[in-house]
Design an enzyme around this catalytic site. Sequence first.
Site, PDB file in Angstrom:
ATOM      1  N   GLU A  49      22.182  53.725  60.953  1.00  0.00           N
ATOM      2  CA  GLU A  49      22.827  52.703  60.120  1.00  0.00           C
ATOM      3  C   GLU A  49      21.852  51.972  59.200  1.00  0.00           C
ATOM      4  O   GLU A  49      21.649  50.754  59.333  1.00  0.00           O
ATOM      5  CB  GLU A  49      23.574  51.698  61.000  1.00  0.00           C
ATOM      6  CG  GLU A  49      24.704  52.340  61.787  1.00  0.00           C
ATOM      7  CD  GLU A  49      25.489  51.348  62.641  1.00  0.00           C
ATOM      8  OE1 GLU A  49      25.020  50.220  62.852  1.00  0.00           O
ATOM      9  OE2 GLU A  49      26.580  51.717  63.102  1.00  0.00           O
ATOM     10  N   GLU A  55      28.414  57.488  66.590  1.00  0.00           N
ATOM     11  CA  GLU A  55      28.890  56.303  67.310  1.00  0.00           C
ATOM     12  C   GLU A  55      30.360  56.100  67.006  1.00  0.00           C
ATOM     13  O   GLU A  55      30.813  56.309  65.873  1.00  0.00           O
ATOM     14  CB  GLU A  55      28.160  55.016  66.857  1.00  0.00           C
ATOM     15  CG  GLU A  55      26.759  54.872  67.344  1.00  0.00           C
ATOM     16  CD  GLU A  55      26.126  53.538  66.912  1.00  0.00           C
ATOM     17  OE1 GLU A  55      26.863  52.572  66.624  1.00  0.00           O
ATOM     18  OE2 GLU A  55      24.891  53.500  66.843  1.00  0.00           O
TER      19      GLU A  55
HETATM   20  O1  IFM Z   1      25.718  47.911  68.864  1.00  0.00           O
HETATM   21  C1  IFM Z   1      25.842  48.436  67.595  1.00  0.00           C
HETATM   22  C2  IFM Z   1      24.831  49.538  67.363  1.00  0.00           C
HETATM   23  O2  IFM Z   1      23.538  49.107  67.585  1.00  0.00           O
HETATM   24  C3  IFM Z   1      24.925  50.023  65.938  1.00  0.00           C
HETATM   25  N1  IFM Z   1      26.268  50.377  65.599  1.00  0.00           N
HETATM   26  C4  IFM Z   1      27.328  49.465  65.921  1.00  0.00           C
HETATM   27  C5  IFM Z   1      27.222  49.015  67.374  1.00  0.00           C
HETATM   28  C6  IFM Z   1      28.344  48.017  67.691  1.00  0.00           C
HETATM   29  O3  IFM Z   1      28.253  46.921  66.853  1.00  0.00           O
END
Ligand code: IFM
Length: 448
Positions: free
Chosen positions: A163, A352
């Site tokens: 990210e 994710e």
């Molecule tokens: O916890 C975070 C992660 O570190 C990065 N992506 C989103 C998740 C939830 O907010």
Amino acid sequence: MAFPKDFVWGAAAASYQIEGAFDADGKGASVWDMFVRKQGTVFRGHTGDVACEHYHRYPEDVALMKQLGLKGYRLSVSWPRVLPGGIGPANDKGLAYYDRLVDTLLAADIAPWVTLFHWDFPLELYRRGGWLNRDSADWFADYTALLAERLSDRVVNWMTFNEPQCFVLLGQATALQAPGDKLRDDELVLAQHNVLLAHGKAVQALRAHSKQPGNIGYAPVGIVSIPATEDPKDLAAAERRMSSVSASHWDNVSWFDPVFLGKYPEDAAFISKLPRGYEEDLTIIHQPIDFCGTNIYFGTSVREGRDGEPEQVQEPAGFPSTALNWPVTPSALFHGPRYFHARYGKPIVITENGLSCRDWVALDGAVHDPTRIDFMTRYLRELHRAIQAGVPVSGYFHWSVMDNFEWSEGYKERFGLIYVDYQTQKRTLKDSAHWYAKLIASNGQVAL
Ligand code: IFM
């Protein structure tokens, strides 16, 4: 509802969010170690100092992952744990920890998927300008080479950045995350460019130093637009929105296009602010990589507006949402993968996806989280629909394997399949973990 053979059913976590042991065994400080100590930055002053004590408890945690039947576990390496100053002498104790973690995963038949950077930037290097310093790309490449030398005899799957939109923009534009800066736009453009250059150089370093061919990807946020109706005009509007550049830099194309297409979006106003010679850098940034990872939690509904432009449609009152107030929009896992595959032509990995719920241990000692099961069922059905429609999706990593430190929200938000009692460090498999285990064992047939 069978998923492809060899589909990687996984779960993810990140170093700062679970490891704790913030100063153990010679670890250096990261910008998060600094940020959490500033008043008012994190919910109730929580820190990642102890977190889930995963640094010490990883054998127990990997045993639980094995109980889930995970095929892959996505972890990140803490850069300052292995290189306390970010550059210079390596910390063998830090490297040895990742050796042990990788070995324990492999012994449990779980493939490690290693993210090189999930936000814990070395404080020493931040003091030398951080991502604003062009040398950051070489610092990152050297760190990557060190990891490749050390782990690539056993690690095949790598991701460069998690990210980048978040750590550059939330960290350096809005100051909501570490290091907590509010940079000028031209500075943000420079930081973004250096991060992309670091990505390219890291891929080169992985290829040059790995002991076996790697499966290399990248894991930006996938900002998904969902067509408000089936009308082809809305469909086109949603796609145009996903391909558009945002003045805030919070978009897909400024971060994906250079990596996958070797160019910045032509209509990006920030092009004039890029450093001189950026065109040559693009050839480094545009390294061939093996998969397009993306983190997708939700999408926004979009239709064609009266002026022919994409227009966001507000969710109706009472629309389903998670504890963090993120909308529940399962078809983001259909439209997102479809869009990213069509634009970039790579296999997709959902690096994710998940939700935070108000979970607690019930009187019967279990953690009942029916909303997580319902969420996963809905999202995975949509992911399956994308696969049926021809999108090569090779894996799904649930965020997160266990409750953890949710950045500025501290420990208030629980994203895990495994419940963590932060007072005792006792782990409890939530109902969703038991459900996911069955789902994995049947390759998606049971329960979907
Ligand atoms: O916890 C975070 C992660 O570190 C990065 N992506 C989103 C998740 C939830 O907010």
